[in-house]
Scaffold this active site. Sequence first.
Site, PDB file in Angstrom:
ATOM      1  N   HIS A   8       0.826  -1.209   0.000  1.00 52.62           N
ATOM      2  CA  HIS A   8       0.000   0.000   0.000  1.00 52.62           C
ATOM      3  C   HIS A   8       0.862   1.261   0.000  1.00 52.62           C
ATOM      4  O   HIS A   8       2.057   1.211   0.285  1.00 52.62           O
ATOM      5  CB  HIS A   8      -0.980   0.025   1.183  1.00 52.62           C
ATOM      6  CG  HIS A   8      -0.325   0.071   2.544  1.00 52.62           C
ATOM      7  ND1 HIS A   8      -0.082  -1.059   3.300  1.00 52.62           N
ATOM      8  CD2 HIS A   8       0.139   1.108   3.288  1.00 52.62           C
ATOM      9  CE1 HIS A   8       0.493  -0.708   4.443  1.00 52.62           C
ATOM     10  NE2 HIS A   8       0.646   0.604   4.464  1.00 52.62           N
ATOM     11  N   HIS A  81       4.132   7.320   3.197  1.00 54.35           N
ATOM     12  CA  HIS A  81       5.047   6.174   3.153  1.00 54.35           C
ATOM     13  C   HIS A  81       4.616   5.174   2.092  1.00 54.35           C
ATOM     14  O   HIS A  81       3.488   5.207   1.600  1.00 54.35           O
ATOM     15  CB  HIS A  81       5.152   5.495   4.527  1.00 54.35           C
ATOM     16  CG  HIS A  81       3.895   4.810   4.995  1.00 54.35           C
ATOM     17  ND1 HIS A  81       2.928   5.447   5.725  1.00 54.35           N
ATOM     18  CD2 HIS A  81       3.457   3.535   4.822  1.00 54.35           C
ATOM     19  CE1 HIS A  81       1.953   4.591   5.996  1.00 54.35           C
ATOM     20  NE2 HIS A  81       2.234   3.423   5.456  1.00 54.35           N
ATOM     21  N   GLU A 130       7.783   1.378   4.871  1.00 50.24           N
ATOM     22  CA  GLU A 130       7.240   0.403   5.815  1.00 50.24           C
ATOM     23  C   GLU A 130       7.434  -0.981   5.208  1.00 50.24           C
ATOM     24  O   GLU A 130       7.187  -1.168   4.009  1.00 50.24           O
ATOM     25  CB  GLU A 130       5.737   0.683   6.026  1.00 50.24           C
ATOM     26  CG  GLU A 130       5.032  -0.316   6.942  1.00 50.24           C
ATOM     27  CD  GLU A 130       3.520  -0.048   7.065  1.00 50.24           C
ATOM     28  OE1 GLU A 130       2.970   0.753   6.285  1.00 50.24           O
ATOM     29  OE2 GLU A 130       2.891  -0.657   7.957  1.00 50.24           O
TER      30      GLU A 130
END
Length: 139
Positions: A8, A81, A130
């Site tokens: 994502h 992110h 991440e």
Amino acid sequence: MSIGRLNHVGIVTPSIERSAALWRGVLGAMRIHDAFDLPDQGVRVCFVDTPNSQIELIEPLGDASPLIRFLKRNPAGGQHHLCFEVPDIAAAAADLAVKGARVLGAPRIGAHGVPVIFLHPGDLGGVLIELMDDPLGHP
Ligand code: CO
């Protein structure tokens, strides 16, 4: 470690409700999940499905939210992110430490209910990354 699938893109917003309306109304996102709170991380989260990934809309939750500083600098919100899957988060963290890329804090349970780590953007060209544990190797 070897970087996996883009899971994502995280986007900070002052209002999940208003952002979800944009993703639905302007961009035609067909599936927007229910928002939920992650009190330990001081965020409220809502996932928007796209054909090959997801958008994670993130809103501050509480006065101590780490996102408040981001929104001071970017009042309209913005890209925050990128999240990639890795098959073994502990092995990835160990490998990154050897390479001198700083891991921010200990692994914690992320919005998908699996362990995640964040990497210092100062070691990755200004991009906050991440990494998400995906032992099953989806898809
Ligand atoms: Co994320």
